[in-house]
Scaffold this motif. Structure first.
Motif, mmCIF file in Angstrom:
data_model
loop_
_atom_site.group_PDB
_atom_site.id
_atom_site.type_symbol
_atom_site.label_atom_id
_atom_site.label_comp_id
_atom_site.label_asym_id
_atom_site.label_seq_id
_atom_site.Cartn_x
_atom_site.Cartn_y
_atom_site.Cartn_z
ATOM 1 N N ALA A 35 -4.702 54.060 39.450
ATOM 2 C CA ALA A 35 -5.015 53.660 40.828
ATOM 3 C C ALA A 35 -4.178 52.469 41.272
ATOM 4 O O ALA A 35 -4.190 52.117 42.451
ATOM 5 N N TRP A 36 -3.466 51.841 40.337
ATOM 6 C CA TRP A 36 -2.641 50.676 40.657
ATOM 7 C C TRP A 36 -1.520 50.598 39.621
ATOM 8 O O TRP A 36 -1.495 51.366 38.668
ATOM 9 N N GLN A 44 -3.741 51.073 44.867
ATOM 10 C CA GLN A 44 -2.752 51.776 45.671
ATOM 11 C C GLN A 44 -3.013 53.270 45.806
ATOM 12 O O GLN A 44 -2.364 53.949 46.604
ATOM 13 N N ASN A 45 -3.941 53.789 45.008
ATOM 14 C CA ASN A 45 -4.386 55.181 45.197
ATOM 15 C C ASN A 45 -3.235 56.175 45.239
ATOM 16 O O ASN A 45 -3.022 56.895 46.212
ATOM 17 N N ASP A 71 -9.172 59.876 41.665
ATOM 18 C CA ASP A 71 -7.953 60.075 40.880
ATOM 19 C C ASP A 71 -8.251 60.505 39.432
ATOM 20 O O ASP A 71 -7.508 60.194 38.512
ATOM 21 N N ARG A 72 -9.342 61.229 39.260
ATOM 22 C CA ARG A 72 -9.742 61.699 37.925
ATOM 23 C C ARG A 72 -10.248 63.140 38.036
ATOM 24 O O ARG A 72 -10.953 63.488 38.982
ATOM 25 N N ASN A 109 9.048 55.977 39.208
ATOM 26 C CA ASN A 109 8.113 55.068 38.565
ATOM 27 C C ASN A 109 6.991 55.932 38.005
ATOM 28 O O ASN A 109 6.156 56.453 38.754
ATOM 29 N N PHE A 110 6.976 56.121 36.702
ATOM 30 C CA PHE A 110 6.031 57.052 36.083
ATOM 31 C C PHE A 110 4.577 56.681 36.365
ATOM 32 O O PHE A 110 3.698 57.550 36.354
ATOM 33 N N ILE A 111 4.325 55.397 36.632
ATOM 34 C CA ILE A 111 2.970 54.951 36.940
ATOM 35 C C ILE A 111 2.427 55.643 38.188
ATOM 36 O O ILE A 111 1.212 55.831 38.342
ATOM 37 N N ASN A 112 3.311 56.073 39.095
ATOM 38 C CA ASN A 112 2.881 56.698 40.348
ATOM 39 C C ASN A 112 2.260 58.064 40.141
ATOM 40 O O ASN A 112 1.348 58.453 40.885
#
Length: 491
Positions: A35-36, A44-45, A71-72, A109-112
């Motif tokens: 989520a961030w 940031q969802n 987001d799950r 950015n893999f976090i996205n």
């Protein structure tokens, strides 16, 4: 865990993702999208950019996949030992924490968009990139074969951004056995000789101050845009920087130096010297902490200080940068009601927005000013025998190198250990309170012959006093830690 990433239609800006989850031994699994992202302490969802998602078995049978939070997702495995999650992600934003793909660039950015399986966040990842032929890849992750990256766990994966293109430009240098690479994408012709010289100087200065570097290699990833932009994000062994406009003028180069020195110091301060509240990252919700004035304030202070010590900035340029911090704090939020610790905590609320008048302070700008006050106070008391350098070094040795989180109390204790006295005035006035900083700041700067003047219209000006004794102290404050050899100067 395995990821396959492709782009079917570059003009659409959609990533096509396949997340393969092996060795399943339960009736259902839950997968989580962050989520961030580290370096930006706000929700940031990223899930809002997922267009569709489905889960399938090894035989291609569709499995039940139900969204249980924003987001799950929960997947009914039906006895399957391996599941594929297939989804698309819209990657159309170019800032230092986003993802973007088109016909000539992959910026990831893999976090996205990457997920982890609940209970298995520490397992290794393998990522295959279905890149166009001839693309060069810039990333801090190790390669294993063509276009295949590996990460020891999810935390490493999502702390390693990537640039890939036919037109990437690269330069490299080495300091104390550490390999540094500078990558550029954009419409410009870098002056690599100048860039290598200046980057080597501030890298050498930082490593000399901190005694060692946390990683064996480091990547400066730079995306240069035709429009005005300034943004950088720190990562484990890299930084992602987006700058513009691409006019190749002195303003662009000054921005490149400033943000690069700042982000490099983050390799110690926040990547490894990390608040205990962020150990480990919980990507599902806010991770509140009150010490961002250390993580960002001290780093902002040191970013330009290292450039001056290393001889990249001259005296006039450095004083001008100090004045910028002062103007941004005093002219914008010098009368704010929140303290630095409360503003750190509230980053998750509105820390990156302008917000209502006179509410919060910037952990960057006020944080840098209180770091300056502390550094000069300790230097004056100890005749430069001790300084904020010693505070940062002790934080590294006791918390960063063993990779354990520090508390606010730990920071207070180390500062007072280095200062050799209780600094209750500093904590209550500069950190926990919202007292005006003008008096304390000028008291500290008088030691090195600087004075801030506030005009009736609210404008700020930093003056250099004509005082020979203060000049001697100023030279000691700004002197290099790493002495340059003749060969290094020729470089």
């Amino acid at each position: 865990m395995h990821y396959h990433i492709s782009v079917a239609e570059p003009g659409s800006h959609f990533l096509c993702l396949t997340y393969i989850i092996p060795d399943i031994a339960s009736d259902y699994i839950e997968i989580q999208l962050p989520a961030w992202r580290p370096g930006r302490y706000e929700i940031q969802n990223f899930a809002k950019n997922i267009q569709f998602i489905e889960a399938v078995s090894q035989s291609g049978e569709k499995l039940s996949i139900i969204k249980i939070t924003k987001d799950r997702w929960r997947i009914a495995t039906k006895g399957e030992t391996e599941v594929k999650v297939q989804y698309s992600y819209y990657a159309a934003i170019q800032n230092a924490g986003s993802s973007y793909v088109d016909g000539e660039l992959w910026y990831l950015n893999f976090i996205n968009f990457c997920m982890y399986t609940e209970g298995r966040i520490s397992e290794p990842y393998q990522v295959f990139l279905d890149l166009p032929e001839g693309y060069q890849v810039a990333c801090g992750l190790p390669f294993h074969g063509a276009n295949t990256l590996t990460a020891g766990d999810f935390y490493q994966l999502v702390d390693s951004p990537l640039l890939a293109s036919l037109t990437l430009q690269k330069s490299e240098y080495e300091v104390n056995g550490v390999d540094f690479k500078i990558w550029m994408h954009g419409n410009l012709k870098p002056n690599w000789k100048r860039i290598e010289r200046d980057f080597k100087r501030f890298s050498r200065e930082q490593i000399a101050t901190m005694k060692e570097f946390p990683e064996q290699d480091y990547h400066f990833l730079n995306l240069i845009l035709p429009t005005a932009f300034y943004h950088g994000v720190e990562h484990r062994n890299s930084t992602m920087v987006v700058l513009g406009p691409d006019d190749e003028g002195e303003g662009l180069y000054s921005d490149l130096l400033g943000v690069s020195s700042h982000e490099l110091f983050h390799a110690w301060n926040i990547i490894r010297i990390r608040p205990i509240e962020l150990f480990p990252y919980d990507f599902t919700k806010e991770n509140y902490f009150r010490t961002c004035f250390v993580a960002e304030g001290c780093t902002t202070y040191y970013g330009d200080l290292f450039l001056k010590r290393a001889g990249v900035f001259n005296h006039e340029t450095y004083i001008k940068e100090l004045q910028v911090y002062m103007k941004r704090h005093f002219e914008n939020n010098g009368a704010a009601s929140l303290s630095l610790t409360d503003s750190s905590f509230d980053l998750w609320l509105d820390g990156y927005e302008k917000g209502i008048p006179d509410r919060k302070v910037s952990v960057y700008h006020k944080g840098a000013l209180v770091a300056l006050i502390l550094d000069l106070y300790i230097r004056k008391k100890t005749s430069h025998e001790q300084s904020l350098d010693d505070v940062m070094l002790l934080l590294w040795m006791r918390f960063g190198k063993p990779y354990i989180g520090y508390t606010l109390e730990d920071y207070i204790n180390i500062v007072e250990e280095v200062a050799g006295e209780s600094l209750e005035w500093y904590w209550q006035e500069c950190i926990f309170g919202n007292n005006p900083l003008e008096t304390r700041l000028n008291e500290a700067m008088a030691f090195v012959g600087l004075q801030m003047t506030t005009f009736s219209n609210g404008n700020i000006q930093l003056n250099v006093l004509d005082d020979f004794r203060a000049q001697i102290q100023r030279d000691k404050w700004l002197s290099t830690v790493q002495k340059h050899t003749e060969d290094e100067e020729e470089e």
